[in-house]
Write an enzyme that holds these catalytic residues in place. Structure first.
Site, PDB file in Angstrom:
ATOM      1  N   GLY A  14       0.804  -1.215   0.000  1.00 53.10           N
ATOM      2  CA  GLY A  14       0.000   0.000   0.000  1.00 53.10           C
ATOM      3  C   GLY A  14       0.838   1.266   0.000  1.00 53.10           C
ATOM      4  CD  GLN A  15      -0.479   7.345   0.474  1.00 56.05           C
ATOM      5  OE1 GLN A  15      -1.407   7.151   1.250  1.00 56.05           O
ATOM      6  NE2 GLN A  15      -0.202   8.542   0.005  1.00 56.05           N
ATOM      7  CG  ASP A  37      -0.323  -6.070   0.473  1.00 57.43           C
ATOM      8  OD1 ASP A  37      -0.032  -4.933   0.906  1.00 57.43           O
ATOM      9  OD2 ASP A  37      -1.471  -6.368   0.067  1.00 57.43           O
ATOM     10  CB  ILE A  38      -3.981  -9.672   0.221  1.00 55.39           C
ATOM     11  CG1 ILE A  38      -4.863 -10.825  -0.188  1.00 55.39           C
ATOM     12  CG2 ILE A  38      -4.584  -8.329  -0.157  1.00 55.39           C
ATOM     13  CD1 ILE A  38      -6.174 -10.888   0.576  1.00 55.39           C
ATOM     14  CG  ASP A  53      -6.749 -12.280   4.166  1.00 55.22           C
ATOM     15  OD1 ASP A  53      -6.761 -11.335   4.983  1.00 55.22           O
ATOM     16  OD2 ASP A  53      -7.745 -12.651   3.531  1.00 55.22           O
ATOM     17  CE1 TYR A 143      -8.516   4.024   7.979  1.00 53.91           C
ATOM     18  CE2 TYR A 143      -8.801   6.385   8.276  1.00 53.91           C
ATOM     19  CZ  TYR A 143      -7.982   5.292   8.124  1.00 53.91           C
ATOM     20  OH  TYR A 143      -6.627   5.462   8.111  1.00 53.91           O
ATOM     21  CE  LYS A 147      -6.525   3.007  10.839  1.00 59.96           C
ATOM     22  NZ  LYS A 147      -5.512   1.950  10.882  1.00 59.96           N
TER      23      LYS A 147
HETATM   24  N1  SER Z   1      -5.466   9.816   4.747  1.00 58.92           N
HETATM   25  C1  SER Z   1      -6.406   8.902   5.309  1.00 58.92           C
HETATM   26  C2  SER Z   1      -7.686   8.927   4.596  1.00 58.92           C
HETATM   27  O1  SER Z   1      -7.957   9.915   3.947  1.00 58.92           O
HETATM   28  C3  SER Z   1      -6.640   9.266   6.745  1.00 58.92           C
HETATM   29  O2  SER Z   1      -6.187   8.296   7.562  1.00 58.92           O
HETATM   30  O3  SER Z   1      -8.430   7.999   4.714  1.00 58.92           O
END
Ligand code: SER
Length: 316
Positions: A14-15, A37-38, A53, A143, A147
């Site tokens: 990922g990023q 990673d998957i 996974d 999300y 978190k």
């Molecule tokens: N940059 C992330 C998002 O936009 C924030 O954790 O989801």
């Protein structure tokens, strides 16, 4: 468990993962950092890579045993915008993966765990400017809820079981080495690609939407510094506020225009606007500064200058 530092990064394609693996390998050696990673990696791997996974406890345990892993960085997650499309799956992925690594640490199979949190833990009732480390956090996205709950579980595992888990509330992250993956702050990466390729960009966030952001090299340095800090200096066991700089779409557009004079920006806010509106404008990171010496290096201008130079090379 090996005495040498042996790291597993889950969600390495990922990023953040793409750049974190590179940073960790530069610091601790290619062979001591296992990427997993998957999905296939975004870049060629200089060290071990395993497909797994993040919700497969046996699969992760096998990798931990095989490579004698003692530290895990768990980055696999659905981000804010993508999570809203499938809240049930986002909750499942974001929480189950965290429990797997927290449990492995509780069982004594890991020495340290890193888990990223986000400014998304904050919500519409949070003070928006210089948002303090400890404040109202009533998130309005799945999300953010995942978190926030995750932060509390980290603190619980630390207090109850002595698990050494560390975390940062990242702002929007901007980098040129990897593609962003479904966040509300992704526009601040897309703008560079479109400016270089097409000379224009349509922003999905409106003018005036000021959000906390950070250039990826600062975020990677902060992450490794926090993980390398002596345990007694890590006082916040939920997650640390971390600030780079804040800007609105029209401000980054003006900076991009210095490099691409004909650049034009249009605005077409979509569902991500509501998410952005619920987040802070700027972050107070004095706890991270005091506890483990955090200090950002990049401001908006320095970030834009580096992004343009590097991306022009990459996109040539
Ligand atoms: N940059 C992330 C998002 O936009 C924030 O954790 O989801």
């Amino acid at each position: 468990m090996s005495q040498t530092k042996r790291i597993l990064v889950i969600g390495s394609s990922g990023q953040i993962g793409t750049e974190l693996v590179e940073g960790l390998r530069a610091r601790f050696g290619n062979e001591n950092v296992v990427a997993s990673d998957i999905k296939e990696p975004q870049v060629k791997q200089e060290g071990p890579f395993a497909m797994v996974d993040a919700m497969d406890r046996r699969g992760i345990e096998r990798i931990v045993e095989k490579y004698e892993i003692n530290e895990v960085y768990l980055l696999a997650a659905l981000l804010s915008a993508t999570a809203e499309k499938d809240p049930a799956f986002a909750w499942k992925l974001n929480m189950e993966s965290l429990f797997i690594v927290l449990e492995l640490a509780r069982e004594g199979k890991l020495k340290k765990v890193y888990w990223p949190s986000s400014i998304a833990v904050f919500g519409p009732t949070t003070p928006k400017d210089n948002t303090p480390q400890h404040t109202i956090a009533e998130p309005s996205t799945v999300y953010g809820i995942s978190k926030q709950a995750g932060e509390q579980w980290c603190a619980y595992y630390c207090k109850r079981y002595g698990v050494d888990v560390r975390s940062i509330r990242y702002p929007g992250l901007i980098g040129w080495k990897s593609a962003p993956g479904g966040g509300t702050t992704d526009y601040a990466v897309h703008i560079f690609h479109e400016a270089i390729k097409n000379g224009s960009y349509t922003s999905f966030l409106d003018r005036g939407t000021t959000l906390p952001m950070m250039y990826m090299p600062d975020a990677i340095r902060a992450t490794i510094d926090l993980m390398e800090a002596p345990a007694d200096q890590v006082k916040e066991r939920t997650s640390y506020n971390l600030a780079g700089f804040s800007f609105a779409p029209e401000q980054i557009a003006a900076e991009v225009k210095r490099h691409v004079p004909a650049f034009t920006m249009n605005y077409a806010p979509d569902s991500r606007q509501a998410i952005a509106n619920s987040w802070p404008r700027s972050i107070d990171d004095s706890a991270a500064r005091a506890d483990w010496g955090w200090k950002p290096k990049y401001d908006l201008k320095a970030m834009v200058d580096e992004m343009m130079v590097n991306l022009k090379q990459v996109l040539k």
